[in-house]
Design an enzyme around this catalytic site. Structure first.
Site, mmCIF file in Angstrom:
data_model
loop_
_atom_site.group_PDB
_atom_site.id
_atom_site.type_symbol
_atom_site.label_atom_id
_atom_site.label_comp_id
_atom_site.label_asym_id
_atom_site.label_seq_id
_atom_site.Cartn_x
_atom_site.Cartn_y
_atom_site.Cartn_z
ATOM 1 N N GLU A 223 43.395 37.230 46.271
ATOM 2 C CA GLU A 223 42.461 38.240 46.759
ATOM 3 C C GLU A 223 41.361 37.667 47.641
ATOM 4 O O GLU A 223 40.205 38.082 47.558
ATOM 5 C CB GLU A 223 41.843 38.976 45.571
ATOM 6 N N HIS B 211 46.896 46.000 44.058
ATOM 7 C CA HIS B 211 46.244 45.068 43.131
ATOM 8 C C HIS B 211 45.219 44.204 43.871
ATOM 9 O O HIS B 211 44.052 44.128 43.469
ATOM 10 C CB HIS B 211 47.299 44.196 42.446
ATOM 11 N N GLU B 212 45.668 43.543 44.954
ATOM 12 C CA GLU B 212 44.766 42.626 45.657
ATOM 13 C C GLU B 212 43.590 43.370 46.284
ATOM 14 O O GLU B 212 42.464 42.873 46.305
ATOM 15 C CB GLU B 212 45.529 41.824 46.718
ATOM 16 N N HIS C 85 40.832 43.943 43.847
ATOM 17 C CA HIS C 85 39.986 42.762 43.647
ATOM 18 C C HIS C 85 38.742 42.781 44.540
ATOM 19 O O HIS C 85 37.776 42.073 44.264
ATOM 20 C CB HIS C 85 40.777 41.486 43.923
ATOM 21 N N GLU D 140 40.926 40.209 36.078
ATOM 22 C CA GLU D 140 42.310 40.673 36.209
ATOM 23 C C GLU D 140 42.607 41.953 35.423
ATOM 24 O O GLU D 140 43.414 42.768 35.855
ATOM 25 C CB GLU D 140 43.281 39.563 35.807
ATOM 26 N N ASP E 158 44.266 26.607 34.748
ATOM 27 C CA ASP E 158 45.624 26.934 35.205
ATOM 28 C C ASP E 158 46.614 26.988 34.049
ATOM 29 O O ASP E 158 47.598 27.734 34.093
ATOM 30 C CB ASP E 158 46.112 25.906 36.233
ATOM 31 N N TYR F 38 45.674 39.928 32.510
ATOM 32 C CA TYR F 38 45.984 41.134 33.280
ATOM 33 C C TYR F 38 46.303 42.303 32.348
ATOM 34 O O TYR F 38 45.687 43.376 32.435
ATOM 35 C CB TYR F 38 47.206 40.908 34.180
#
Length: 616
Positions: free
Chosen positions: A275, A299-300, A303, A322, A379, A387
């Site tokens: 995003e 979705h993006e 953001h 998310e 990560d 999400y």
């Protein structure tokens, strides 16, 4: 910066951002394709937020080559602190004298990236779609900006940015384009200038450069990509982009960033989308030639409010980015396609949530909504859990107080924290405060088990979803489940009129069978329904997973072929896991063949999947 507390609430940074905050960054960088390096200097404007207690500024770095450092124009002493995995090396910059509260200093750092930079992927011409020019792109989330330039690499600090980037090829960044001129110092190169006036955290610093052209896809939007892919990308995105923007502006408030553009990257990009402000970086897997994978853009785009304007204070509260974004994405889809489609999308998400919980284990720390990342690499905790568990938390709150009331809370929340970072406790306080004057809602929310939602591992309670769009595929999956006993004969007409996402749900149901299909049944499904030849990678990757689980060796070759063409972790990781179970030597051989094609983040995660997890 009233949101900053002492000690810092982000455990994944080495910077002393409780003493100093970077308010503006100017990045002057040359893109050197022949050396696969960025070279230049970065200028930070730091504001003191303590009263002269500290004479040192500590920044995050990771495998950087640092030259001289100047403070207010004068050379300064500096040192690299002992390396601390997985966070890199603290850079300690010494000041001559204490700085008073709210006073500023300017710090100019000469810097080069190195071959160990985890944020940049350098592609040879052979790795691009038209194979003519090299390509470079960044991916800084979660803590990779520190491998491009020394910074306060935490989502709890936001700065405005100027980008002055020199390259022989077109450049895109996470700022608005303000100028292009021939470089006096480097013949054949151009200086591309961008400005980002809305303060952003370091993980939203973004650069790409390559053989890139643009086409309009809406009144405030362009798509950018390789010349050979421009027409198909334009067709895929032009029907929905402005519709999506109009829909979410009615749910929250007007778009704050000026332009909303999409860069369709080469296939090794590890995510569905990133995003980055102004320019969403997107996977080419959204180009399915049927406009059925553009939910990624919804979705993006979402953001632009949740994550980019209102940001999680640390990656321990990643669901605030998310979960909210997934919630808003599905509200957009409901506004355009109707409420049943929102539930349909949530049902697909529930399957992803179940898969992630199964992967980690029901008691694992990373299956909580609020996770403990002290000493850990964010990560490693990346999965569908923030999400989908985040979405289900917000969906539960919406159902608890009622949709009409929750709809009034949405713009209030995004106004309250606009331009700020927050944690889950501030979110809770904001919800309780907003509904305090409504006796009924206030009682429900005060009786609500916040602690359980925040800290319980595993699956949350499953909502009562509207299944009207999935019943037909559940029924078809049931016929395949009893295939051997019932004498069911599949026909092409079984899937006539189904959306690609309905086929995705069907294949996900087949993957859940306790007794997998036989190899013959898997092959029959692929032939009769055409899954084996689908150009929609959301469909084809799931069909390949069905075949791998069935022990159907005929899918090994198309699986290894797909693994050499796409680097999106959503597809790559499950396919390697399935391939490894069927034929581990081929899985390892395939990874060795293609590992240099994958982005460093994807490569590291697949290595953990194949050769042992550090995050278990």
């Amino acid at each position: 910066m009233e949101s900053i507390i002492n000690p810092p609430r982000d455990p994944n940074t080495l910077s002393n951002y409780n003493n100093w905050v970077s308010t503006h960054v100017t990045a002057n960088l040359d893109i050197l394709f022949d050396q696969q390096k960025l070279v230049g200097n970065v200028i930070h404007k730091f504001k003191s937020i303590t009263n002269g207690e500290s004479q040192d500024i500590i920044l995050d770095t990771n495998h950087l080559d640092i030259g001289e450092i100047k403070v207010n124009g004068k050379q300064s002493e500096w040192e690299l602190l002992p390396r601390l995995e997985p966070y890199g090396t603290g850079l300690k910059i010494k000041l001559d004298s204490p700085v008073a509260l709210n006073e500023t200093v300017e710090v100019d750092i000469s810097v080069k990236t190195t071959e160990k930079c985890t944020a940049l992927q350098w592609l040879t011409p052979a790795q691009t779609s038209n194979k003519k020019h090299p390509y470079m792109f960044s991916q800084c989330q979660a803590i990779h900006a520190r491998s491009i330039f020394p910074c306060q690499d935490t989502p709890d600090v936001k700065s405005t940015f100027d980008f002055n980037i020199t390259s022989p090829l077109p450049v895109i960044s996470s700022g608005l384009h303000v100028g292009k001129s021939a470089s006096a110092a480097r013949p054949g190169h151009y200086l591309y200038q961008f400005h980002q006036k809305v303060p952003i955290p370091s993980y939203l610093f973004a650069l790409a450069s390559g053989d890139i052209v643009e086409a309009k896809i809406g009144p405030r939007s362009v798509v950018a990509t390789s010349p050979d892919k421009l027409e198909e990308c334009k067709w895929e995105l032009e029907a929905d982009t402005e519709k999506f923007i109009n829909a979410i502006e009615k749910i929250v408030y007007p778009y704050a960033w000026g332009e909303y553009n999409v860069l369709v990257l080469p296939p090794s990009f590890p995510y569905g989308g990133m995003e980055n402000p102004i320019f969403t970086f997107a996977t080419p897997s959204i180009i399915s030639k049927d406009r059925e994978n553009v939910d990624v853009i919804a979705h993006e785009l979402s953001h632009s409010w949740s994550g980019n304007l209102v940001t999680n204070a640390s990656w321990e509260h990643f669901w605030l980015n998310e979960g909210w974004t997934t919630y808003l994405e599905r509200r957009i889809l409901a506004a355009i396609h109707g409420e049943p489609y929102r539930h349909f999308s949530a049902i697909i998400g529930w399957k992803a949530l179940v898969d992630s919980v199964e992967h980690y284990g029901h008691d694992h720390e990373f299956t909580k909504l609020v996770v403990d990342l002290k000493g850990k690499d964010p990560d490693d905790a990346f999965s569908s859990i923030p999400y989908e568990k985040g979405f289900n938390f917000l969906f539960h709150l919406e159902n608890l107080v009622g949709k009409d009331k929750f709809d009034k809370f949405i713009p209030h929340y995004f106004t309250t924290f606009k331009g700020k970072s927050l944690d889950s406790y501030e979110f809770k306080t904001t919800v309780l405060d907003f509904f305090s004057s409504d006796a009924e809602a206030s009682k429900l929310l005060n009786d609500f088990d916040w602690e359980k939602w925040f800290y319980s591992p595993g699956l949350p309670p499953k909502p009562d979803f509207d299944t009207s769009l999935v019943d037909v595929v559940y029924e078809l999956a049931g016929k395949w489940r009893t295939f051997s006993e019932s004498g069911f004969i599949p026909k092409e007409s079984d899937i006539k009129g189904l959306m690609a996402n309905q086929i995705v749900v069907f294949l996900e149901q087949v993957l859940l069978f306790e007794k997998p299909l036989t190899p013959d049944q898997s092959q029959l499904m692929g032939q009769v329904y055409g899954f084996a030849k689908s150009e929609n990678v959301e469909v084809s990757n799931l069909y390949l997973q069905v075949g791998l689980k069935a022990g159907d060796r005929s899918v090994i070759e198309p699986t290894t072929d797909l693994l050499g063409r796409i680097g999106r972790m959503k597809f790559v990781r499950p396919l390697y896991r399935g391939l490894q179970k069927l034929d581990r030597p081929i899985a390892i051989e395939t990874f060795e063949k293609y590992k240099d094609f994958y982005h460093p983040i994807c490569r590291a995660m697949v290595e953990k999947d194949l050769f042992g997890k550090k995050n278990a």
